[in-house]
Design a protein around this motif. Structure first.
Motif, PDB file in Angstrom:
ATOM      1  N   GLU A 156       0.860  -1.197   0.000  1.00 31.78           N
ATOM      2  CA  GLU A 156       0.000   0.000   0.000  1.00 31.78           C
ATOM      3  C   GLU A 156       0.879   1.224   0.000  1.00 31.78           C
ATOM      4  O   GLU A 156       1.818   1.310   0.791  1.00 31.78           O
ATOM      5  N   VAL A 157       0.547   2.174  -0.864  1.00 29.81           N
ATOM      6  CA  VAL A 157       1.330   3.413  -0.931  1.00 29.81           C
ATOM      7  C   VAL A 157       0.512   4.547  -0.314  1.00 29.81           C
ATOM      8  O   VAL A 157      -0.644   4.768  -0.707  1.00 29.81           O
ATOM      9  N   HIS A 158       1.085   5.209   0.675  1.00 28.53           N
ATOM     10  CA  HIS A 158       0.418   6.347   1.307  1.00 28.53           C
ATOM     11  C   HIS A 158       1.239   7.602   1.030  1.00 28.53           C
ATOM     12  O   HIS A 158       2.440   7.629   1.315  1.00 28.53           O
ATOM     13  N   ILE A 159       0.586   8.604   0.469  1.00 30.59           N
ATOM     14  CA  ILE A 159       1.326   9.820   0.121  1.00 30.59           C
ATOM     15  C   ILE A 159       0.741  11.011   0.876  1.00 30.59           C
ATOM     16  O   ILE A 159      -0.483  11.198   0.925  1.00 30.59           O
ATOM     17  N   GLY A 160       1.616  11.801   1.466  1.00 30.85           N
ATOM     18  CA  GLY A 160       1.174  12.997   2.176  1.00 30.85           C
ATOM     19  C   GLY A 160       2.033  14.178   1.793  1.00 30.85           C
ATOM     20  O   GLY A 160       2.837  14.109   0.855  1.00 30.85           O
ATOM     21  N   HIS A 161       1.877  15.268   2.517  1.00 32.90           N
ATOM     22  CA  HIS A 161       2.665  16.462   2.200  1.00 32.90           C
ATOM     23  C   HIS A 161       2.995  17.196   3.491  1.00 32.90           C
ATOM     24  O   HIS A 161       2.132  17.780   4.123  1.00 32.90           O
ATOM     25  N   ILE A 162       4.273  17.151   3.834  1.00 30.55           N
ATOM     26  CA  ILE A 162       4.703  17.722   5.093  1.00 30.55           C
ATOM     27  C   ILE A 162       4.678  19.252   5.046  1.00 30.55           C
ATOM     28  O   ILE A 162       4.575  19.920   6.071  1.00 30.55           O
ATOM     29  N   GLY A 163       4.744  19.779   3.811  1.00 30.77           N
ATOM     30  CA  GLY A 163       4.683  21.243   3.647  1.00 30.77           C
ATOM     31  C   GLY A 163       3.364  21.788   4.184  1.00 30.77           C
ATOM     32  O   GLY A 163       3.316  22.866   4.790  1.00 30.77           O
ATOM     33  N   VAL A 164       2.290  21.033   3.972  1.00 28.01           N
ATOM     34  CA  VAL A 164       0.974  21.455   4.457  1.00 28.01           C
ATOM     35  C   VAL A 164       1.013  21.537   5.989  1.00 28.01           C
ATOM     36  O   VAL A 164       0.599  22.529   6.591  1.00 28.01           O
ATOM     37  N   LEU A 165       1.568  20.495   6.612  1.00 22.81           N
ATOM     38  CA  LEU A 165       1.600  20.450   8.086  1.00 22.81           C
ATOM     39  C   LEU A 165       2.507  21.557   8.642  1.00 22.81           C
ATOM     40  O   LEU A 165       2.141  22.260   9.591  1.00 22.81           O
ATOM     41  N   ARG A 166       3.689  21.698   8.025  1.00 23.13           N
ATOM     42  CA  ARG A 166       4.636  22.725   8.513  1.00 23.13           C
ATOM     43  C   ARG A 166       4.025  24.118   8.381  1.00 23.13           C
ATOM     44  O   ARG A 166       4.198  24.961   9.246  1.00 23.13           O
ATOM     45  N   ARG A 167       3.292  24.340   7.276  1.00 18.98           N
ATOM     46  CA  ARG A 167       2.731  25.684   7.062  1.00 18.98           C
ATOM     47  C   ARG A 167       1.617  25.978   8.074  1.00 18.98           C
ATOM     48  O   ARG A 167       1.480  27.115   8.539  1.00 18.98           O
ATOM     49  N   GLU A 258      -1.416   4.696 -10.015  1.00 19.67           N
ATOM     50  CA  GLU A 258      -2.722   4.837  -9.374  1.00 19.67           C
ATOM     51  C   GLU A 258      -2.810   3.866  -8.206  1.00 19.67           C
ATOM     52  O   GLU A 258      -1.851   3.140  -7.930  1.00 19.67           O
ATOM     53  N   GLY A 259      -3.941   3.914  -7.527  1.00 21.19           N
ATOM     54  CA  GLY A 259      -4.157   2.944  -6.447  1.00 21.19           C
ATOM     55  C   GLY A 259      -3.496   3.327  -5.133  1.00 21.19           C
ATOM     56  O   GLY A 259      -3.490   2.552  -4.187  1.00 21.19           O
ATOM     57  N   TYR A 260      -2.911   4.539  -5.062  1.00 18.16           N
ATOM     58  CA  TYR A 260      -2.301   4.969  -3.804  1.00 18.16           C
ATOM     59  C   TYR A 260      -3.359   5.639  -2.928  1.00 18.16           C
ATOM     60  O   TYR A 260      -4.462   5.944  -3.405  1.00 18.16           O
ATOM     61  N   ARG A 261      -3.034   5.875  -1.679  1.00 15.49           N
ATOM     62  CA  ARG A 261      -3.947   6.601  -0.801  1.00 15.49           C
ATOM     63  C   ARG A 261      -3.294   7.902  -0.386  1.00 15.49           C
ATOM     64  O   ARG A 261      -2.078   7.952  -0.179  1.00 15.49           O
ATOM     65  N   VAL A 262      -4.103   8.943  -0.306  1.00  7.31           N
ATOM     66  CA  VAL A 262      -3.577  10.216   0.191  1.00  7.31           C
ATOM     67  C   VAL A 262      -3.742  10.194   1.702  1.00  7.31           C
ATOM     68  O   VAL A 262      -4.798   9.840   2.211  1.00  7.31           O
ATOM     69  N   ASP A 263      -2.648  10.505   2.386  1.00 11.86           N
ATOM     70  CA  ASP A 263      -2.630  10.373   3.841  1.00 11.86           C
ATOM     71  C   ASP A 263      -1.908  11.582   4.413  1.00 11.86           C
ATOM     72  O   ASP A 263      -0.681  11.644   4.437  1.00 11.86           O
ATOM     73  N   ILE A 280       5.521   3.244   2.076  1.00  5.91           N
ATOM     74  CA  ILE A 280       4.912   2.055   1.483  1.00  5.91           C
ATOM     75  C   ILE A 280       4.885   0.966   2.544  1.00  5.91           C
ATOM     76  O   ILE A 280       5.875   0.752   3.254  1.00  5.91           O
ATOM     77  N   TYR A 281       3.737   0.337   2.680  1.00  2.96           N
ATOM     78  CA  TYR A 281       3.575  -0.702   3.695  1.00  2.96           C
ATOM     79  C   TYR A 281       3.318  -2.065   3.048  1.00  2.96           C
ATOM     80  O   TYR A 281       2.655  -2.144   2.014  1.00  2.96           O
ATOM     81  N   ALA A 282       3.822  -3.100   3.695  1.00  2.00           N
ATOM     82  CA  ALA A 282       3.468  -4.476   3.331  1.00  2.00           C
ATOM     83  C   ALA A 282       2.719  -5.011   4.556  1.00  2.00           C
ATOM     84  O   ALA A 282       3.350  -5.467   5.517  1.00  2.00           O
ATOM     85  N   PRO A 283       1.390  -4.928   4.561  1.00  2.00           N
ATOM     86  CA  PRO A 283       0.619  -5.234   5.769  1.00  2.00           C
ATOM     87  C   PRO A 283       0.900  -6.611   6.361  1.00  2.00           C
ATOM     88  O   PRO A 283       0.797  -6.791   7.572  1.00  2.00           O
ATOM     89  N   ARG A 284       1.302  -7.568   5.518  1.00  2.00           N
ATOM     90  CA  ARG A 284       1.607  -8.911   6.026  1.00  2.00           C
ATOM     91  C   ARG A 284       2.717  -8.909   7.067  1.00  2.00           C
ATOM     92  O   ARG A 284       2.859  -9.857   7.830  1.00  2.00           O
ATOM     93  N   LEU A 285       3.559  -7.861   7.061  1.00  2.00           N
ATOM     94  CA  LEU A 285       4.700  -7.864   7.973  1.00  2.00           C
ATOM     95  C   LEU A 285       4.349  -7.412   9.385  1.00  2.00           C
ATOM     96  O   LEU A 285       5.215  -7.380  10.255  1.00  2.00           O
ATOM     97  N   CYS A 292       9.227   1.129   2.846  1.00  2.00           N
ATOM     98  CA  CYS A 292       9.861   2.216   2.095  1.00  2.00           C
ATOM     99  C   CYS A 292       9.400   3.546   2.660  1.00  2.00           C
ATOM    100  O   CYS A 292       8.268   3.671   3.127  1.00  2.00           O
ATOM    101  N   GLY A 293      10.311   4.524   2.645  1.00  2.00           N
ATOM    102  CA  GLY A 293       9.943   5.873   3.075  1.00  2.00           C
ATOM    103  C   GLY A 293      10.696   6.864   2.219  1.00  2.00           C
ATOM    104  O   GLY A 293      11.832   6.618   1.825  1.00  2.00           O
TER     105      GLY A 293
END
Ligand code: AMP
Length: 427
Positions: A156-167, A258-263, A280-285, A292-293
């Motif tokens: 699973e791929v989770h994508i966010g934006h730290i710029g939003v949080l920092r701002r 495609e198929g990623y989640r915005v987080d 990126i997460y491998a939930p089985r683990l 990945c980060g």
């Protein structure tokens, strides 16, 4: 006294090394297909380099020591800072973009558990130069392409934006250095610590509530962005960051991702991240599921170089391997010898070595160096799964031949020594 491995380290036996080398090989191929070139940096660096903008968690788990000249050094806990140092030292005048990748061991004094070690490997890329959103999208696309090529299905791929949080924090009057512990608490999911920090930093109630709400936004891109836009209405600076993020997500479309989640709750534990961040997460683990980060970051200035846009990612190499194994993926073919050359007589070992040397030009093979009886040698070949045994006997040699035995069928035939190069293994 028998010695044991230091806690949190591992030995790798030949079969496992073959799997690791196979995964490395695929990663190299995919990274190179995107134009990245391999670099290698020292295993230890100056403590100062490693701690610059590294984050509380990294500093706490550092292996550091003084050398004989009293220099403060540290075993690298990750490779982005070393690679940025290398860029400033060696590559800053190279034409942009500079695209490099690495595969190397890292060290963190953490509590060992499944998927978490004190010595582990990272495989990652750094993309230096392009200021555009497409660059941030490329590294996400590259990470996903690598996992797809390896055949990993459950990720699973989770994508966010730290710029939003920092701002949001900046608008709430929080300086950059004070933002870092907040990011750390978010990264760790420590809610009470986070609330305590926001209280201590006297972040106004309104910013606090916007931040806490936005951290919860997670899901398909359109849905999350819609909610975020509504929540941030009127906050021009934060909205600009959100728009930057939207351009990254749009560029991901060009890469067919495609198929990623915005987080928007992703903060990453390292202080140098600035814009897009992804995990990126491998939930089985289970607990150690993050494989990945990465994201965009700013480190060159801190390290004494000129500012330059940079982004990249690191795979937790060992965890990628664990995830592939958990899915039962076959990782590379059998690498062992395909033939065992056995001297059938006391004084024939020298002859066997000579035959093996010529056979080796076409087939990986091993000579039976134990000088044991033929039956025992056959047993050994069987236990190692070696498919062919080449028997060197007086009688055959006199005819210029050797005896080739197929271990699966037990069939044996004479083969002229000069024809050995054309024998095939039927798997
Ligand atoms: P980081 O540099 O902290 O962003 O970590 C990048 C990746 O390295 C993580 O997503 C993990 O997969 C992996 N990783 C980090 N620490 C460890 C560890 N102690 N053992 C194994 N893998 C790790």
């Amino acid at each position: 006294m028998a010695f044991t491995r230091p806690r949190g380290t591992r030995d790798f036996l030949p079969e496992e090394m073959a799997r690791r080398r196979y995964v490395e090989g695929v990663m190299r191929e995919v990274f190179e297909s995107f134009g990245y070139g391999e670099v290698q940096t020292p295993t230890f660096e100056s403590l100062e380099l490693i701690t610059a903008k590294s984050g509380e968690d990294i500093r706490r788990h550092l292996y550091h020591f003084k050398d004989k000249a009293e220099r403060d050094l540290a075993l690298r806990p990750e490779l982005t800072a070393p690679v940025m140092r290398l860029y400033i030292n060696e590559l800053k005048r190279s034409p942009k973009p500079v695209k490099v990748y690495y595969i190397g061991n890292c060290f963190r004094y953490e509590e060992p558990q499944s998927g978490r070690y004190r010595e582990f490997w990272q495989a990652g890329v750094e993309l230096i130069g392009p200021p555009h959103e497409e660059a941030e999208a490329e590294v996400v696309a590259l990470a996903m392409a690598t996992l797809e090529r390896l055949g990993l299905e459950g990720f699973e791929v989770h994508i966010g934006h730290i710029g939003v949080l920092r701002r949001i924090l900046e608008d709430g009057g929080v300086r950059e250095e004070d933002q870092n512990p907040v990011m750390n608490a978010i990264d760790k999911g420590e809610e009470a610590a986070l609330k305590g920090l926001l209280e201590k930093l006297q972040v106004p109630e309104e910013s606090r509530s916007v931040l806490l709400t936005i951290l919860e936004l997670e899901g398909p891109s359109r849905e999350v962005l819609g909610k975020a836009r509504a929540l941030l209405a009127g906050r021009t600076g934060v909205l600009e960051e959100l728009e930057r993020f939207e351009r990254v997500l749009c560029a991901l479309g060009f890469f067919g991702v495609e198929g990623y989640r915005v987080d928007l709750g992703i903060a990453r534990g390292l202080d140098y991240y600035t814009g897009t961040v992804f995990e990126i997460y491998a939930p089985r683990l289970g607990a150690q599921k993050q494989i990945c980060g990465g994201g965009s970051y700013s480190l060159t200035e801190t390290l004494g170089g000129a500012p330059v846009p940079t982004c990249g990612f690191a795979f937790g190499f060992d965890r990628v391997l664990l995830a592939l194994e958990a899915e039962g993926r076959k990782l590379g073919g059998d690498k062992g010898p395909k033939a065992l050359v056995v001297p059938a007589g006391k004084d024939l070992l020298g002859e066997a070595i000579r035959v093996a040397a010529s056979l080796r030009k076409s087939l990986p093979c091993e000579v039976d160096l134990m000088k044991r009886k033929l039956v025992k040698a056959l047993g050994y070949a069987d236990s190692r799964g070696i498919p062919l045994v080449v028997i060197i006997g007086e009688e055959e040699l006199a005819k210029g031949c050797v005896l080739v035995r197929d271990m699966k069928t037990g069939a044996q035939r004479d083969v002229k020594v000069e024809d050995l190069g054309s024998i095939k293994v039927h798997e």
